[in-house]
Design a protein around this motif. Structure first.
Motif, PDB file in Angstrom:
ATOM      1  N   ILE A  33     -19.394  -8.092  -8.026  1.00 42.23           N
ATOM      2  CA  ILE A  33     -19.902  -8.761  -6.822  1.00 42.23           C
ATOM      3  C   ILE A  33     -19.533  -7.980  -5.566  1.00 42.23           C
ATOM      4  N   VAL A  34     -18.268  -7.616  -5.451  1.00 37.98           N
ATOM      5  CA  VAL A  34     -17.774  -6.952  -4.251  1.00 37.98           C
ATOM      6  C   VAL A  34     -18.389  -5.562  -4.084  1.00 37.98           C
ATOM      7  N   LEU A  56     -14.272   2.316   4.279  1.00 47.74           N
ATOM      8  CA  LEU A  56     -14.508   1.842   2.918  1.00 47.74           C
ATOM      9  C   LEU A  56     -13.444   0.840   2.503  1.00 47.74           C
ATOM     10  N   ASN A  57     -12.179   1.191   2.700  1.00 44.11           N
ATOM     11  CA  ASN A  57     -11.082   0.299   2.308  1.00 44.11           C
ATOM     12  C   ASN A  57     -11.087  -1.014   3.084  1.00 44.11           C
ATOM     13  N   ILE A  58     -11.386  -0.944   4.371  1.00 43.28           N
ATOM     14  CA  ILE A  58     -11.438  -2.163   5.190  1.00 43.28           C
ATOM     15  C   ILE A  58     -12.582  -3.065   4.729  1.00 43.28           C
ATOM     16  N   THR A  59     -13.717  -2.465   4.432  1.00 44.87           N
ATOM     17  CA  THR A  59     -14.871  -3.245   3.971  1.00 44.87           C
ATOM     18  C   THR A  59     -14.573  -3.900   2.620  1.00 44.87           C
ATOM     19  N   ILE A  60     -13.952  -3.153   1.717  1.00 45.97           N
ATOM     20  CA  ILE A  60     -13.582  -3.726   0.414  1.00 45.97           C
ATOM     21  C   ILE A  60     -12.591  -4.869   0.617  1.00 45.97           C
ATOM     22  N   ALA A  61     -11.602  -4.663   1.467  1.00 45.33           N
ATOM     23  CA  ALA A  61     -10.593  -5.704   1.723  1.00 45.33           C
ATOM     24  C   ALA A  61     -11.224  -6.985   2.238  1.00 45.33           C
ATOM     25  N   LYS A  62     -12.170  -6.850   3.173  1.00 45.19           N
ATOM     26  CA  LYS A  62     -12.841  -8.034   3.732  1.00 45.19           C
ATOM     27  C   LYS A  62     -13.669  -8.763   2.684  1.00 45.19           C
ATOM     28  N   GLU A  63     -14.374  -8.010   1.860  1.00 44.35           N
ATOM     29  CA  GLU A  63     -15.245  -8.627   0.851  1.00 44.35           C
ATOM     30  C   GLU A  63     -14.464  -9.224  -0.312  1.00 44.35           C
ATOM     31  N   ARG A  65     -11.310 -10.452  -0.147  1.00 46.96           N
ATOM     32  CA  ARG A  65     -10.350 -11.475   0.284  1.00 46.96           C
ATOM     33  C   ARG A  65     -10.642 -12.883  -0.244  1.00 46.96           C
ATOM     34  N   PRO A  66     -11.881 -13.355  -0.232  1.00 46.93           N
ATOM     35  CA  PRO A  66     -12.114 -14.717  -0.752  1.00 46.93           C
ATOM     36  C   PRO A  66     -11.785 -14.875  -2.245  1.00 46.93           C
ATOM     37  N   TYR A  67     -11.769 -13.772  -2.967  1.00 43.76           N
ATOM     38  CA  TYR A  67     -11.523 -13.826  -4.401  1.00 43.76           C
ATOM     39  C   TYR A  67     -10.060 -13.638  -4.760  1.00 43.76           C
ATOM     40  N   ASN A  68      -9.374 -12.742  -4.014  1.00 46.55           N
ATOM     41  CA  ASN A  68      -7.971 -12.483  -4.322  1.00 46.55           C
ATOM     42  C   ASN A  68      -7.287 -11.858  -3.105  1.00 46.55           C
ATOM     43  N   LEU A  71      -5.151  -8.538  -3.830  1.00 47.25           N
ATOM     44  CA  LEU A  71      -5.996  -7.355  -3.980  1.00 47.25           C
ATOM     45  C   LEU A  71      -6.519  -6.899  -2.619  1.00 47.25           C
ATOM     46  N   SER A  72      -6.850  -7.843  -1.775  1.00 45.30           N
ATOM     47  CA  SER A  72      -7.284  -7.530  -0.416  1.00 45.30           C
ATOM     48  C   SER A  72      -6.168  -6.815   0.350  1.00 45.30           C
ATOM     49  N   PHE A  73      -4.948  -7.286   0.192  1.00 43.76           N
ATOM     50  CA  PHE A  73      -3.792  -6.680   0.849  1.00 43.76           C
ATOM     51  C   PHE A  73      -3.628  -5.223   0.432  1.00 43.76           C
TER      52      PHE A  73
END
Length: 82
Positions: A33-34, A56-63, A65-68, A71-73
């Protein structure tokens, strides 16, 4: 310049999830999904300007975050000394 794909993002998310000992089935779903959302957002941004690894890392972290949040951290703090 590094070529980024849904597959490479997905594999990276799964690898990081394994390090955090998250369930494999759950992390594969999150990664699928992410990675699709991230590629979509990065394609839009790439039309306007270049995309960095930090973007890239910031975008992945934002997307992700709602799931985990853990992992976002990981993605928010990649490349930083904690």
């Amino acid at each position: 310049m590094v070529k980024v794909s849904e597959k490479s993002i997905s594999e990276d998310i799964i690898r990081e999830a394994k390090i955090l000992r998250l369930p494999v089935i759950h992390s594969r779903e999150i990664a699928k999904i992410v990675s699709a959302k991230v590629i979509s957002k990065l394609e839009k941004k790439a039309q306007k300007s270049s995309v960095t690894k930090e973007d890239l890392n910031i975008t992945i972290a934002k997307e992700i975050r709602p799931y985990n949040k853990d992992l976002s951290f990981v993605y928010q703090n990649r490349g930083k000394i904690i």
